[in-house]
Design a protein around this motif. Structure first.
Motif: not given
Length: 493
Positions: A85-93, A108-114
């Protein structure tokens, strides 16, 4: 007994109808032949990163053509999909990637920072961007592609939202997804000209099931990156979309944006899931002749397991219909099956039901008993066998010994002309144990006082169901599929 198998879905579909349109998005179109070629090439690229049959591959991407390509490529490898889920935090992921023992983490590029933050927390899992994967040259020699799948082979691990404690990874087999597609087709019918719009995220069961059904049916998958009511309505009005999957909050915005217009006859199915639907919204759809198929389903059942056809919208308003072929459904309380009209827990059985939770033997044993999945949802069936879902058992408010179903109170609040959406939850009370409180957002250019809304509730609801407080907020907490997160409501205070 010989292992039961099924041909690779994309390979079989490409053999049957190679020149049909498989997927389109933002002006781009691929036939099944083109999609198949891309999926095979990407499967070879996955092999270059050491991905093998049975490996878990975590996927953090938004909806797009690349999402479809990646998932079918994983089928060819025989790897297990772990959609994130792209809406989760980095810790949850990071926790989910670790729990799944993922071999590779693709973003993908939309999620690079996370994704970079996740990679730092999970050093044992290689992270690779879609851009890097796409530009990788396939290795020499053809990788061993899976042309046949065992029905009981693990296809995906999809994590639940985790209403209490850590989320659980729901294991779903190729057989679960296959039977879900068959059940849906037997209920909705199948037209070769169908075009199914996916504006719900493919990392949730609703979106993933559309991807899988489209290739099994040989119809066109229309992909939107996100939900925008005007864009979706245009697709229904101008682009010959015949089916779209939504939840009630999405449908409400679509109906509002539609205004005095009406959908064309080419549009045949508004598949509505995500929990109990406010009756005022269903009434609007009846008046506008919108073909709403209200459904009941879970991640654990690979999408819908009961559906109400539109011919029953008026007579069975608010019902989620009857269980689909070949599933079964019962209402139980204190270990006994309930009579029609009696409330209890909804339990289901059939070939779409998960074999269990990833690495959670105790949770599996508690949920799956004697072949029946105990859903944790409360409902009843009427004399004709139609299911009515009242609420999640975990959301139930018990006030002075009386059951208060948040969905019922929310439905009444949203029938007020000033209210856009409402959420209800319980708070502790020294005398009654719990009492309901409500959170509402108002429509633009509308105003109403808290006391006026409480009086509106008193006119139709029992006293113990009337919210003791009503808080006005800009918007309610929802997940990526627009489902209301009642457990998050009190955080708004």
């Amino acid at each position: 007994m010989a292992e039961q198998t099924i041909p690779n879905w994309l390979a079989k579909r490409t053999f049957l109808t190679p020149e049909r349109i498989a997927v389109e998005s933002s002006g781009h179109v691929w036939t099944y032949r083109e999609l198949d070629e891309r999926a095979r090439t990407t499967a070879a690229k996955f092999a270059c990163f050491g991905v093998r049959e049975g490996d878990r591959v975590a996927l953090l991407v938004k909806n797009g053509m690349h999402t479809v390509e990646i998932i079918h490529a994983l089928h060819y490898i025989g790897a297990v999909l772990v959609p994130l889920n792209v809406r989760l935090s980095a810790g949850e992921l990071a926790w989910q990637v670790t729990d799944a023992d993922a071999r590779l983490f693709v973003y993908d590029s939309s999620q690079e920072e996370k994704a970079k933050a996740v990679a730092e927390k999970v050093p044992g899992c290689e992270a690779v961007s879609w851009g890097t994967l796409a530009s990788t040259a396939p290795g020499s020699g053809d990788p061993p592609l899976k042309r046949v799948m065992a029905l009981d082979a693990l296809h995906s691990i999809m994590y639940t939202s985790g209403t209490t404690g850590r989320p659980k990874g729901v294991m779903l087999t190729y057989g679960n997804h296959w039977w879900s597609a068959v059940s849906s087709a037997l209920n909705l019918g199948l037209h070769t000209g169908d075009r199914w719009l996916a504006c719900v995220p493919m990392f949730h069961m609703s979106g993933l099931s559309i991807l899988i059904r489209s290739v099994i049916y040989g119809i066109t998958l229309v992909v939107h990156e996100s939900f925008q009511p005007d864009v979706v309505n245009r697709a229904l009005m101008k682009e010959k979309v015949t089916i779209v999957s939504v939840v009630s909050a999405m449908l409400d915005r679509m109906v509002e944006q539609l205004g005095s217009s009406a959908y064309p006859e080419t549009f045949r199915c508004m598949l509505l899931g995500g929990g109990p639907v406010p009756l005022p919204l269903l009434d609007k759809c009846l008046r506008k002749r919108i073909p709403v198929f209200q459904t009941y389903g879970l991640t654990e059942t690979a999408s819908q397991i009961a559906t109400l056809p539109p011919e029953y919208m008026a007579d069975k308003s608010g019902s989620a219909g009857k269980p689909l072929f070949p599933s079964e459904l019962r209402i139980v309380a204190d270990g006994k099956e309930q009579l029609p009209g009696q409330e209890g827990e909804i339990v289901v059985k059939g070939p779409t039901v998960t074999p269990g939770y990833w690495k959670r033997e105790r949770a599996t044993a508690n949920t799956l008993r004697d072949g029946w999945l105990h859903t944790g949802d409360i409902g009843y069936v009427d004399e004709d066998g139609f299911l009515y879902v009242l609420d999640r058992r975990s959301d139930l408010i018990i006030s002075g010994g009386e059951n208060v179903y948040p969905a019922e109170v929310e439905s009444h609040l949203t029938s007020h002309p000033a209210v856009r959406e409402a959420g209800v939850t319980g708070v502790p009370h020294p005398r009654w144990g719990q009492v309901p409180v409500a959170f509402v957002s108002l429509k633009d250019d509308h105003a109403v006082s808290e006391e006026a809304l409480r009086q509106y509730c008193r006119e139709k609801l029992a006293k113990y169901k009337v919210p003791v407080r009503i808080h006005f907020v800009d918007k309610l907490p929802r997940n990526a599929s627009n489902k209301l997160l009642r457990r998050e409501l009190l955080k708004l205070l």
